[in-house]
Design an enzyme around this catalytic site. Sequence first.
Site, PDB file in Angstrom:
ATOM      1  N   SER A 271       0.819  -1.194   0.000  1.00 14.96           N
ATOM      2  CA  SER A 271       0.000   0.000   0.000  1.00 14.96           C
ATOM      3  C   SER A 271       0.865   1.261   0.000  1.00 14.96           C
ATOM      4  CB  SER A 271      -0.955  -0.046   1.196  1.00 14.96           C
ATOM      5  OG  SER A 271      -1.976   0.906   1.064  1.00 14.96           O
TER       6      SER A 271
ATOM      7  N   ASP B 224     -10.114  -5.191  -4.472  1.00 13.53           N
ATOM      8  CA  ASP B 224      -9.477  -4.110  -3.717  1.00 13.53           C
ATOM      9  C   ASP B 224     -10.148  -2.776  -4.042  1.00 13.53           C
ATOM     10  OD1 ASP B 224      -7.712  -2.315  -2.476  1.00 13.53           O
ATOM     11  OD2 ASP B 224      -5.967  -3.571  -2.922  1.00 13.53           O
TER      12      ASP B 224
ATOM     13  N   HIS C  62      -7.655  -5.543  -0.350  1.00 12.79           N
ATOM     14  CA  HIS C  62      -6.447  -4.813   0.040  1.00 12.79           C
ATOM     15  C   HIS C  62      -5.616  -5.514   1.119  1.00 12.79           C
ATOM     16  CE1 HIS C  62      -4.290  -1.033  -0.468  1.00 12.79           C
ATOM     17  NE2 HIS C  62      -4.152  -0.947   0.832  1.00 12.79           N
TER      18      HIS C  62
END
Length: 396
Positions: free
Chosen positions: A176, A339, A372
């Site tokens: 991320s 995601d 995610h």
Amino acid sequence: MVIKSVTFLILFLLSFTVFAAGGRTKLHGSPKSSDSADGICKSMVETQGYTCEEHKVTTKDGFILSMQRIPTGRSGEKKGPKIPVLLQHGILSDARTWLSNSPEESLGYILADNGFDVWLANARGTSYSSGHTSLSPSDSEFWNWSWDELAAYDLPTTFQYVYSQTGQKLHYVGHSLGTLMAFAAFSRNEVLNMARSAALLSPIAHLGQMPSPLGKAAAYAFIAESVYWLGVKEFSLGGGPASKLVQEICTKIDCTKLEDIITGPNCCMNSSNANLGHQEPTATKNMVHLAQMIRQGTIAMYDYGNDNNKYYGQPTPPVYDMASIPNNLPLFLAYGGKDLLSDVNDVQTLIDDLSEHDPDKLVLLYRDDYAHLDFVSGVNANQVVYNPIMAFFKLN
């Protein structure tokens, strides 16, 4: 109007509560955990039977960062020099991201057991990286940074330290925001002389097509800016007004599914980790910067508005050009179809930016069922993500 503003503020807080936090967040308590004095090595790694070293390194702008090293696997055998791997967590998290599941399911342990020299980084402002040569976390100036500084100072500092300690180029793994730090640094020709390759999980570069409704609502309501100009420089859900707001909203709605609502329906997380269990602070300015990216659809430095000329000598912030990343740098991009933060359309825009990249140096791994947090907390990630990463490392 006041009710509407408060609603948006709550949306903002909830939206970013689990952004890249690896599914380990809590809605109450202090970000300074009770085992802070012992550090991550004693509290997490050594208890699993691994050797672990605590390290400190200071950035050029004075932040004192904590790092952990797992030099060998659980067997303790060390057969010759080992290739180092640096792991960088995302926002509102720390190095525990890579250790939160069992040793058979956590990337930090898996890499050590497979013969890599593992280094864990903790970004500035987190519990284990809350030191500075002249500032305290109680000083507003301590929080005067965004991911620009993470890319310009934290990442080069940790890269250089691992390189100096081991005498070897290193592999990098980011999740991320940890991927955005790398993209920005690589595009500016930083750390390339020390990098073997980079594996980037749930890559964050473009955010203009992010479908997370809560994230977009907060960004377009300019909530982060409002919080910032109210004087709240530290963004922490572990205590203070932000934490109280989150607790209040969770008395009115079911917060157990917030991770799925915000990050996408994570398919494969350990249920014990999917409970908003642990949060780390970041700078409110960092949140503002991410909101700017969502609204503007660009990968650029922090936008100071009318003061851009003062900071940059030009009316708009300089951009990070993804196409300038060297074509021969081995890259492994892993992204998921569910995601809501690292959206497939934004990732495709990034892939288009890298269209001139050497095809032999760009590996794409797409998991239609992954959201995610699955990439760092999925119980099957060892098989479907981490094994391919290690195969990629061994080729580079």
